[in-house]
Structures are given as C-alpha cells and as structure tokens.
Design a protein around this motif. Structure first.
Motif, PDB file in Angstrom:
ATOM      1  N   LYS A  43       0.824  -1.211   0.000  1.00 39.25           N
ATOM      2  CA  LYS A  43       0.000   0.000   0.000  1.00 39.25           C
ATOM      3  C   LYS A  43       0.858   1.261   0.000  1.00 39.25           C
ATOM      4  CE  LYS A  43      -3.779  -2.175   2.589  1.00 39.25           C
ATOM      5  NZ  LYS A  43      -4.610  -2.112   3.819  1.00 39.25           N
ATOM      6  N   SER A  44       0.524   2.205  -0.859  1.00 42.43           N
ATOM      7  CA  SER A  44       1.249   3.478  -0.911  1.00 42.43           C
ATOM      8  C   SER A  44       1.088   4.262   0.384  1.00 42.43           C
ATOM      9  CB  SER A  44       0.738   4.323  -2.081  1.00 42.43           C
ATOM     10  OG  SER A  44       1.049   3.716  -3.311  1.00 42.43           O
ATOM     11  N   ALA A  45      -0.003   4.026   1.096  1.00 40.01           N
ATOM     12  CA  ALA A  45      -0.254   4.728   2.360  1.00 40.01           C
ATOM     13  C   ALA A  45       0.846   4.473   3.379  1.00 40.01           C
ATOM     14  CB  ALA A  45      -1.600   4.300   2.933  1.00 40.01           C
ATOM     15  N   ASP A  46       1.596   3.387   3.192  1.00 35.98           N
ATOM     16  CA  ASP A  46       2.640   3.004   4.155  1.00 35.98           C
ATOM     17  C   ASP A  46       4.038   3.506   3.788  1.00 35.98           C
ATOM     18  OD1 ASP A  46       0.763   1.730   5.763  1.00 35.98           O
ATOM     19  OD2 ASP A  46       0.963  -0.169   4.682  1.00 35.98           O
ATOM     20  N   TYR A  47       4.140   4.315   2.744  1.00 35.01           N
ATOM     21  CA  TYR A  47       5.391   5.034   2.506  1.00 35.01           C
ATOM     22  C   TYR A  47       5.517   6.128   3.560  1.00 35.01           C
ATOM     23  CZ  TYR A  47       6.056   3.191  -2.290  1.00 35.01           C
ATOM     24  OH  TYR A  47       6.272   2.399  -3.382  1.00 35.01           O
ATOM     25  N   PHE A  48       6.720   6.674   3.706  1.00 35.23           N
ATOM     26  CA  PHE A  48       6.952   7.779   4.637  1.00 35.23           C
ATOM     27  C   PHE A  48       7.404   9.032   3.887  1.00 35.23           C
ATOM     28  CE2 PHE A  48       7.361   4.169   7.498  1.00 35.23           C
ATOM     29  CZ  PHE A  48       6.918   4.637   8.729  1.00 35.23           C
ATOM     30  N   ARG A  49       7.195  10.178   4.522  1.00 34.73           N
ATOM     31  CA  ARG A  49       7.785  11.443   4.083  1.00 34.73           C
ATOM     32  C   ARG A  49       8.706  11.921   5.200  1.00 34.73           C
ATOM     33  NH1 ARG A  49       6.006  15.741   1.120  1.00 34.73           N
ATOM     34  NH2 ARG A  49       5.821  14.209  -0.555  1.00 34.73           N
ATOM     35  N   ALA A  50       9.970  12.185   4.877  1.00 34.78           N
ATOM     36  CA  ALA A  50      10.926  12.722   5.847  1.00 34.78           C
ATOM     37  C   ALA A  50      10.851  14.245   5.812  1.00 34.78           C
ATOM     38  CB  ALA A  50      12.333  12.253   5.502  1.00 34.78           C
ATOM     39  N   TYR A  51      10.831  14.873   7.004  1.00 34.38           N
ATOM     40  CA  TYR A  51      10.711  16.335   6.983  1.00 34.38           C
ATOM     41  C   TYR A  51      11.647  17.078   7.936  1.00 34.38           C
ATOM     42  CZ  TYR A  51       7.407  15.590  10.916  1.00 34.38           C
ATOM     43  OH  TYR A  51       6.814  15.222  12.103  1.00 34.38           O
ATOM     44  N   SER A  52      12.364  16.371   8.786  1.00 34.77           N
ATOM     45  CA  SER A  52      13.381  17.050   9.589  1.00 34.77           C
ATOM     46  C   SER A  52      14.451  16.052  10.000  1.00 34.77           C
ATOM     47  CB  SER A  52      12.768  17.723  10.825  1.00 34.77           C
ATOM     48  OG  SER A  52      12.343  16.765  11.760  1.00 34.77           O
ATOM     49  N   ILE A  53      15.576  16.581  10.473  1.00 36.55           N
ATOM     50  CA  ILE A  53      16.703  15.739  10.844  1.00 36.55           C
ATOM     51  C   ILE A  53      17.264  16.189  12.186  1.00 36.55           C
ATOM     52  CG2 ILE A  53      18.326  17.190   9.558  1.00 36.55           C
ATOM     53  CD1 ILE A  53      19.911  14.665   8.905  1.00 36.55           C
ATOM     54  N   ALA A  54      17.622  15.239  13.022  1.00 33.07           N
ATOM     55  CA  ALA A  54      18.215  15.541  14.329  1.00 33.07           C
ATOM     56  C   ALA A  54      19.553  14.814  14.435  1.00 33.07           C
ATOM     57  CB  ALA A  54      17.286  15.090  15.449  1.00 33.07           C
ATOM     58  N   THR A  55      20.544  15.496  14.994  1.00 35.19           N
ATOM     59  CA  THR A  55      21.872  14.913  15.188  1.00 35.19           C
ATOM     60  C   THR A  55      22.174  14.869  16.683  1.00 35.19           C
ATOM     61  OG1 THR A  55      22.598  15.871  13.081  1.00 35.19           O
ATOM     62  CG2 THR A  55      24.312  15.082  14.578  1.00 35.19           C
ATOM     63  N   THR A  56      22.750  13.776  17.153  1.00 35.52           N
ATOM     64  CA  THR A  56      23.074  13.649  18.575  1.00 35.52           C
ATOM     65  C   THR A  56      24.565  13.874  18.819  1.00 35.52           C
ATOM     66  OG1 THR A  56      23.631  11.284  18.608  1.00 35.52           O
ATOM     67  CG2 THR A  56      21.286  11.871  18.707  1.00 35.52           C
ATOM     68  N   ASN A  57      24.919  14.001  20.100  1.00 34.38           N
ATOM     69  CA  ASN A  57      26.326  14.192  20.460  1.00 34.38           C
ATOM     70  C   ASN A  57      27.157  12.932  20.234  1.00 34.38           C
ATOM     71  OD1 ASN A  57      24.993  12.838  22.526  1.00 34.38           O
ATOM     72  ND2 ASN A  57      26.292  13.695  24.132  1.00 34.38           N
ATOM     73  N   LYS A  58      26.497  11.844  19.881  1.00 33.45           N
ATOM     74  CA  LYS A  58      27.198  10.602  19.549  1.00 33.45           C
ATOM     75  C   LYS A  58      27.470  10.508  18.047  1.00 33.45           C
ATOM     76  CE  LYS A  58      26.711   9.072  23.829  1.00 33.45           C
ATOM     77  NZ  LYS A  58      27.854   8.888  24.746  1.00 33.45           N
ATOM     78  N   GLY A  59      27.028  11.532  17.312  1.00 30.09           N
ATOM     79  CA  GLY A  59      27.249  11.543  15.868  1.00 30.09           C
ATOM     80  C   GLY A  59      26.197  10.803  15.066  1.00 30.09           C
ATOM     81  N   SER A  60      25.123  10.394  15.740  1.00 26.09           N
ATOM     82  CA  SER A  60      24.056   9.666  15.047  1.00 26.09           C
ATOM     83  C   SER A  60      23.046  10.631  14.435  1.00 26.09           C
ATOM     84  CB  SER A  60      23.331   8.729  16.011  1.00 26.09           C
ATOM     85  OG  SER A  60      24.202   7.723  16.480  1.00 26.09           O
ATOM     86  N   VAL A  61      22.478  10.214  13.324  1.00 23.52           N
ATOM     87  CA  VAL A  61      21.480  11.010  12.618  1.00 23.52           C
ATOM     88  C   VAL A  61      20.125  10.314  12.723  1.00 23.52           C
ATOM     89  CG1 VAL A  61      20.722  11.735  10.323  1.00 23.52           C
ATOM     90  CG2 VAL A  61      23.095  12.056  10.998  1.00 23.52           C
TER      91      VAL A  61
END
Length: 237
Positions: A86-104
């Motif tokens: 189902k197309s309804a189960d695709y996602f839209r990405a709209y923001s990004i967060a970075t941590t002090n461990k270098g993870s995105v």
C-alpha cells in the motif's frame, strides 16, 4: 571501646565508598545517554523526501538513544511497512536531528499520517540510510494512443487529485467547481503507483485549463482507445 570505634569507622567508610560507587554509576549512566545537539527542517523538494522503511530500525517519539524515547512502531512493524503493498505506508521525511554521539535521526510520517516519529538514519546526513531509504512512489507509464476528447462519467464522483492518492504526503482532491459533464479532457502524462500498480492519467479540462490533475484509470488498463467518450472504468483510488 577501641574495637567498637574501629568497627564503626570501618562501616562508615564502607557506606561512603558504596555511595561514591553509586554516584559514579549514576553519572556514567546519565552520560551514556545521547543528547540532541541540532535539529533542522529538510528543505529539498518534497518528492525527493519520499522514503520507505527498511525494517532494520524502530520508530520512536524521540531519537532512539535519547532519554525518554518511546517506541511508536516496533522493528517488526517497520518491517511490515517496508514490505507493504500500500502506498499509504510510505513515509515522508521532513526534519533531521543529530546527537552528540554523531548519530542522525530523521523525523518521518506515513503518507496516511498514521505513524509519525524518529528513525535512525546512520552517521551521515548526505543520504537516507539504515532505517529508511529513498522511494519512488510512482513510475512513468505509456500514454494512451488517443489523448484528447475524453469526458468524465461523473464529475461529482470522478475527482481529480494533485498527485495519485498517497504517493505524496497530503495529496488532495482538485476543486471541480464549474466543471460540467460536457467538458472534455486531454491526457498529458501517465503513471502507475509503484506498489499497487494502479494506472493514473494526468488530465486537463479543455474548456477550463485551470482544472487539471490525476485521475485513476484502473489496474492493468493500457489503451484508452477501447473506451468511448465516457471514462466508464475511471474511479477514485
């Protein structure tokens, strides 16, 4: 007396030592939790931010390693969304967060708005990775051999869309105000939904050029020349 004093001093030092160890342990645990150091809205064209879950990572209310993060969709659920038809189960990405461990971590929402949260995206913000990857929600299709002179069978029911439903986040119906049953339409583009295989045509009202959009043709339907002026098998999908 000396013996009791020595014993009391020993117990006191032991308690102090235990307290120190506990304090160090608590501090270490607190320090091990990641913290968000930056957040940013994604500004690229919306269609370039359509993504699909890989099923490798769960979806959280906060970046997964941050204190207080709760599971929105488990890893198993994300795997189901990854393999959905189902197309309804695709996602839209709209923001990004970075941590002090270098993870995105990317904040994402399903096309139908049911699931929203943060998913792990690796150690680089250059491309979607780990928990999500880029997705092509539609594929180009061949135009019909005849592209002009079509009518909608029912203007009130055969609504046009600004994008095939659920192939873009918040795809919506086009206003059909002023359109008459006698209006004719021309076809300029064709596409199929990647997951469902549903065929859509992009049409424009020849009498009212400001009215245009995508309309559902059907599954496996290829050549509109077999249909008379009424799009009898065009329905909303």
């Amino acid at each position: 007396m000396q013996s009791r004093l020595t014993k009391t001093l020993y117990l006191g030092l032991a308690a102090l030592s235990l307290g120190a160890v506990t304090a160090v342990s608590t501090t270490a645990n607190a320090a091990s939790k990641a913290k968000v150091t930056s957040t940013k809205k994604l500004s690229s064209a919306p269609e370039t931010r359509n993504v699909v879950a890989t099923g490798k990572n769960a979806l959280y209310t906060k970046p997964g390693t941050v204190k207080g993060a709760k599971v929105v969709a488990s890893k198993a659920k994300m795997a189901k969304l990854a393999n959905s038809k189902k197309s309804a189960d695709y996602f839209r990405a709209y923001s990004i967060a970075t941590t002090n461990k270098g993870s995105v971590y990317y904040k994402v929402v399903t096309m139908n708005g049911k699931y929203r949260g943060y998913v792990y995206g690796g150690k680089s913000a250059d491309a979607f990775a780990k928990g999500i990857v880029s997705a092509e929600t539609t594929k180009s299709a061949a135009l019909p051999s005849r592209t002009a002179g079509f009518k909608l069978t029912d203007v009130k029911k055969n609504t046009l869309w600004n994008a095939p439903k659920y192939t873009q986040y918040k795809a919506k119906k086009v206003s059909m105000y002023g359109v008459k049953d006698t209006d004719t339409f021309t076809v300029s583009k064709a596409a199929t939904k990647t997951r469902e295989g549903s065929l859509y045509y992009y049409v424009t009202d020849a009498q009212r050029p400001s009215v245009s959009g995508w309309i559902y043709v059907g599954n496996g339907y290829q050549d509109a020349t077999t249909v008379t002026l009424g799009w009898t098998d065009f329905r909303n999908c």
